[in-house]
Structure formats: C-alpha cells, structure tokens
Design a protein around this motif. Structure first.
Motif, PDB file in Angstrom:
ATOM      1  N   ASP A  49      14.679  19.789  45.116  1.00 19.78           N
ATOM      2  CA  ASP A  49      14.585  18.572  44.295  1.00 19.78           C
ATOM      3  C   ASP A  49      15.851  17.736  44.146  1.00 19.78           C
ATOM      4  N   GLY A  50      17.030  18.335  44.157  1.00 17.97           N
ATOM      5  CA  GLY A  50      18.247  17.517  44.055  1.00 17.97           C
ATOM      6  C   GLY A  50      18.637  17.126  42.645  1.00 17.97           C
ATOM      7  N   HIS A  51      18.372  17.992  41.671  1.00 21.07           N
ATOM      8  CA  HIS A  51      18.773  17.702  40.293  1.00 21.07           C
ATOM      9  C   HIS A  51      20.293  17.684  40.163  1.00 21.07           C
ATOM     10  N   LYS A  52      20.786  16.833  39.276  1.00 23.37           N
ATOM     11  CA  LYS A  52      22.225  16.643  39.128  1.00 23.37           C
ATOM     12  C   LYS A  52      22.946  17.909  38.663  1.00 23.37           C
ATOM     13  N   SER A  53      22.220  18.854  38.078  1.00 21.77           N
ATOM     14  CA  SER A  53      22.846  20.105  37.661  1.00 21.77           C
ATOM     15  C   SER A  53      23.324  20.934  38.861  1.00 21.77           C
ATOM     16  N   VAL A  54      22.790  20.642  40.044  1.00 25.48           N
ATOM     17  CA  VAL A  54      23.296  21.308  41.254  1.00 25.48           C
ATOM     18  C   VAL A  54      24.765  20.926  41.450  1.00 25.48           C
ATOM     19  N   TYR A  55      25.052  19.656  41.236  1.00 26.34           N
ATOM     20  CA  TYR A  55      26.416  19.137  41.411  1.00 26.34           C
ATOM     21  C   TYR A  55      27.338  19.607  40.279  1.00 26.34           C
ATOM     22  N   SER A  56      26.842  19.527  39.033  1.00 26.37           N
ATOM     23  CA  SER A  56      27.692  19.820  37.879  1.00 26.37           C
ATOM     24  C   SER A  56      27.803  21.306  37.543  1.00 26.37           C
ATOM     25  N   ASP A  57      26.719  22.058  37.710  1.00 25.15           N
ATOM     26  CA  ASP A  57      26.693  23.447  37.249  1.00 25.15           C
ATOM     27  C   ASP A  57      26.671  24.484  38.374  1.00 25.15           C
ATOM     28  N   MET A  58      25.882  24.225  39.402  1.00 29.56           N
ATOM     29  CA  MET A  58      25.763  25.209  40.480  1.00 29.56           C
ATOM     30  C   MET A  58      26.960  25.194  41.421  1.00 29.56           C
ATOM     31  N   ALA A  59      27.397  23.988  41.800  1.00 33.89           N
ATOM     32  CA  ALA A  59      28.437  23.840  42.820  1.00 33.89           C
ATOM     33  C   ALA A  59      29.722  24.626  42.525  1.00 33.89           C
ATOM     34  N   PRO A  60      30.218  24.633  41.281  1.00 33.05           N
ATOM     35  CA  PRO A  60      31.440  25.415  41.021  1.00 33.05           C
ATOM     36  C   PRO A  60      31.280  26.899  41.360  1.00 33.05           C
ATOM     37  N   LEU A  61      30.113  27.474  41.096  1.00 26.96           N
ATOM     38  CA  LEU A  61      29.877  28.879  41.411  1.00 26.96           C
ATOM     39  C   LEU A  61      29.713  29.094  42.910  1.00 26.96           C
ATOM     40  N   VAL A  62      29.077  28.147  43.575  1.00 27.83           N
ATOM     41  CA  VAL A  62      28.934  28.220  45.035  1.00 27.83           C
ATOM     42  C   VAL A  62      30.313  28.205  45.692  1.00 27.83           C
ATOM     43  N   LYS A  63      31.192  27.337  45.193  1.00 26.79           N
ATOM     44  CA  LYS A  63      32.542  27.252  45.737  1.00 26.79           C
ATOM     45  C   LYS A  63      33.344  28.523  45.428  1.00 26.79           C
ATOM     46  N   LYS A  64      33.133  29.075  44.252  1.00 33.25           N
ATOM     47  CA  LYS A  64      33.840  30.311  43.866  1.00 33.25           C
ATOM     48  C   LYS A  64      33.477  31.469  44.795  1.00 33.25           C
ATOM     49  N   TYR A  65      32.192  31.600  45.074  1.00 33.00           N
ATOM     50  CA  TYR A  65      31.730  32.709  45.911  1.00 33.00           C
ATOM     51  C   TYR A  65      31.678  32.354  47.400  1.00 33.00           C
ATOM     52  N   LYS A  66      31.913  31.084  47.705  1.00 29.44           N
ATOM     53  CA  LYS A  66      31.949  30.614  49.096  1.00 29.44           C
ATOM     54  C   LYS A  66      30.675  31.009  49.859  1.00 29.44           C
ATOM     55  N   ILE A  67      29.544  30.588  49.321  1.00 31.90           N
ATOM     56  CA  ILE A  67      28.258  30.916  49.929  1.00 31.90           C
ATOM     57  C   ILE A  67      27.557  29.653  50.425  1.00 31.90           C
ATOM     58  N   PRO A  68      26.802  29.742  51.521  1.00 31.54           N
ATOM     59  CA  PRO A  68      26.057  28.587  52.026  1.00 31.54           C
ATOM     60  C   PRO A  68      24.766  28.365  51.234  1.00 31.54           C
ATOM     61  N   VAL A  69      24.449  27.122  50.972  1.00 28.74           N
ATOM     62  CA  VAL A  69      23.249  26.759  50.209  1.00 28.74           C
ATOM     63  C   VAL A  69      22.550  25.590  50.895  1.00 28.74           C
ATOM     64  N   THR A  70      21.228  25.675  50.992  1.00 30.08           N
ATOM     65  CA  THR A  70      20.436  24.564  51.533  1.00 30.08           C
ATOM     66  C   THR A  70      19.778  23.816  50.390  1.00 30.08           C
ATOM     67  N   LEU A  71      19.924  22.490  50.385  1.00 26.83           N
ATOM     68  CA  LEU A  71      19.316  21.632  49.374  1.00 26.83           C
ATOM     69  C   LEU A  71      18.120  20.905  49.985  1.00 26.83           C
ATOM     70  N   PHE A  72      16.926  21.171  49.468  1.00 28.49           N
ATOM     71  CA  PHE A  72      15.731  20.462  49.913  1.00 28.49           C
ATOM     72  C   PHE A  72      15.562  19.232  49.018  1.00 28.49           C
ATOM     73  N   ILE A  73      15.668  18.059  49.637  1.00 30.09           N
ATOM     74  CA  ILE A  73      15.777  16.795  48.910  1.00 30.09           C
ATOM     75  C   ILE A  73      14.604  15.856  49.209  1.00 30.09           C
ATOM     76  N   TYR A  74      14.070  15.199  48.171  1.00 26.41           N
ATOM     77  CA  TYR A  74      13.147  14.083  48.415  1.00 26.41           C
ATOM     78  C   TYR A  74      13.902  12.783  48.101  1.00 26.41           C
ATOM     79  N   PRO A  75      14.093  11.950  49.125  1.00 24.03           N
ATOM     80  CA  PRO A  75      15.019  10.817  49.032  1.00 24.03           C
ATOM     81  C   PRO A  75      14.673   9.748  48.009  1.00 24.03           C
ATOM     82  N   SER A  76      13.415   9.626  47.613  1.00 22.59           N
ATOM     83  CA  SER A  76      13.056   8.570  46.666  1.00 22.59           C
ATOM     84  C   SER A  76      13.789   8.714  45.332  1.00 22.59           C
ATOM     85  N   ALA A  77      14.148   9.960  44.962  1.00 21.02           N
ATOM     86  CA  ALA A  77      14.804  10.197  43.673  1.00 21.02           C
ATOM     87  C   ALA A  77      16.312   9.980  43.719  1.00 21.02           C
TER      88      ALA A  77
END
Length: 264
Positions: free
Chosen positions: A89-117
């Motif tokens: 979905d691409g919710h903004k919490s991915v950027y604000s809340d999830m991303a810091p933990l992804v960067k900390k653990y250095k793990i790959p993540v796939t974002l499934f996005i619908y462009p209209s939003a």
C-alpha cells in the motif's frame, strides 16, 4: 564403466533436485506505529522484536527477486533459513517508522505500491520518499495494481468490456506508471485483498509480471503457480509465537481447515 555410472548419478541428482519443492516464507505488512491504531498496524517495538528474533535464530532476509528466481530455478541456492519481507500500500509510516529499523538491520524490503495514492492520499508516501528509500538499496518498489480495486465487486458490477478495461488498467497500467516514476522494471505484483482467479492469473502474465503474490497463508513454493505465490499477512494481534510459526513452517504444515484466516 565408472564414468558412465558417474554421469548417470549426476543426471539422477539433477532430476531429483529439480523435483524437490523449493519453499520460502514471505511476510506481508501494511502499517507501523508507536501504538496500534488498527488491526493492520504493527507496533514499532513488535516489528523490532521480530527482526531481532530473525537475527538471533539465524534467519537471513533475502530480496523478493532472489526468492522468486530461486523458486523458478534461475538461482540454485539461497541461505538455508531464508525469509522475505514485503509491505503493501505505501503508507507513510513505512518511511517514518519502518525505514529506521530496516536501515538498522540492513534488510531488503519490497514495497507493493498502487500509484494512484502516491503524492495524492494523505496516508501515503510521496514519489520523492519512495525514490529516497530505493537509494538506500534496501527497498524495492513493485506493483499493487493502479488504485487498489476489489476485482470480485468489479466483475459483478461492470460489463464484460468495462471489466476487461479495468483489469488492463489495474495490471498493465500500474506496471507502466510505476516504471515511469521509479525508473526501473516492475516484475512483481501483489493481489489486492488477496483476490485472484484463473483469468486474472492469465491477465497478469500477459501484462508482463514474472510472479504475483497472494495473502494465502502458506510458504511460497516452486510447486505453485508463479502468479499465485503465498504470503503471510502479519497483523497487530500476532505475537512472537505466531510470528515464529509463520517463519519456521509450522503454520504452513497445518491442514487448511486449521489455518488462521486473516482478512483486511
């Protein structure tokens, strides 16, 4: 004679290897936050606990593309305890809340996005944020249709011609739009609400997707249709014990009538 026996053994080994079912657990998230705002929101602390559990228990988070190519036989091997993380979905919490933990653990993540939003809806990220996440080399954008339709409802309410045009827009149109915006090929699709049927699988293939993913609660397997590979939707009610069952295959091995049903 020994050489012939050796060649026969190699051939048998190759055939046996091709017949062995290749499985990978793929996790699906939606929203993140300090507190649980709804059933689809994972607390940041819970997500951090899950990532720590994966690391402590010897799991390797691998890119979705690596897992897909492995199941298709294009990659011979992956780490023995591999897992994939995806977010819909691409919710903004991915950027604000999830991303810091992804960067900390250095793990790959796939974002499934619908462009209209994107850059439109208040709850969604912007195109600039998506591109910024991709520059970290940890995030990869793929398709979640164009505007998150319910194909079951559309099939009932639209004429055959209107429905066909809608499907084309949702699948092919989303792929094209995301490729224009992100500047790279879009290979994978996540079925909205987990809705798909035989005709949609054919349409997804025609639209150029190499694989597509459901929310059927099972490991993605080389024995399944590549356009209908399983994922586990992780929601707020899942504790670390439930999470462990998704990853280690306990839930995958359960009879279908015993498996949990998680809906939007």
């Amino acid at each position: 004679m020994s050489r012939v026996v050796f060649l026969v053994m190699v051939l048998i080994g190759s055939l046996w290897g091709a017949l062995i079912e290749k499985k990978v657990p793929i996790l699906c998230y939606h929203r993140f936050g300090v507190e649980v705002a709804d059933s689809m929101t994972i607390k940041n602390s819970a997500f951090a606990e899950q990532l720590a559990w994966l690391k402590t228990n010897g799991y390797t988070v691998i890119p979705l593309d690596t897992a897909a190519q492995y199941m298709q036989g294009k990659i011979k091997s992956i780490p023995a305890k591999s897992v994939v993380i995806t977010v819909d979905d691409g919710h903004k919490s991915v950027y604000s809340d999830m991303a810091p933990l992804v960067k900390k653990y250095k793990i790959p993540v796939t974002l499934f996005i619908y462009p209209s939003a994107i850059s439109n809806a208040k709850y969604a990220m912007t195109w600039e944020q998506l591109r910024e996440l991709e520059t970290t080399k940890l995030f990869r954008v793929e398709s979640h249709t164009y505007w998150h339709p319910n194909f079951k409802k559309e099939k009932k309410t639209l004429s055959s011609e209107e429905y066909a045009k809608s499907v084309e827009k949702q699948l092919g149109g989303a792929k094209k739009k995301l490729e224009e915006r992100m500047g790279h090929e879009i290979k994978y699709l996540a079925w909205v609400f987990g809705i798909y049927d035989d005709a949609l699988l054919v349409d997804a293939k025609k639209s150029g997707y190499a694989a597509a993913f459901t929310i059927d609660r099972q490991h993605a397997s080389s024995g399944d249709n590549a356009l209908a590979l399983g994922r586990y939707m992780v929601v707020s009610k899942h504790d670390i014990k439930a999470f462990e069952g998704m990853v280690n295959g306990t839930e995958d091995r359960m009879p279908k009538d015993k498996k949990e049903v998680v809906k939007y």
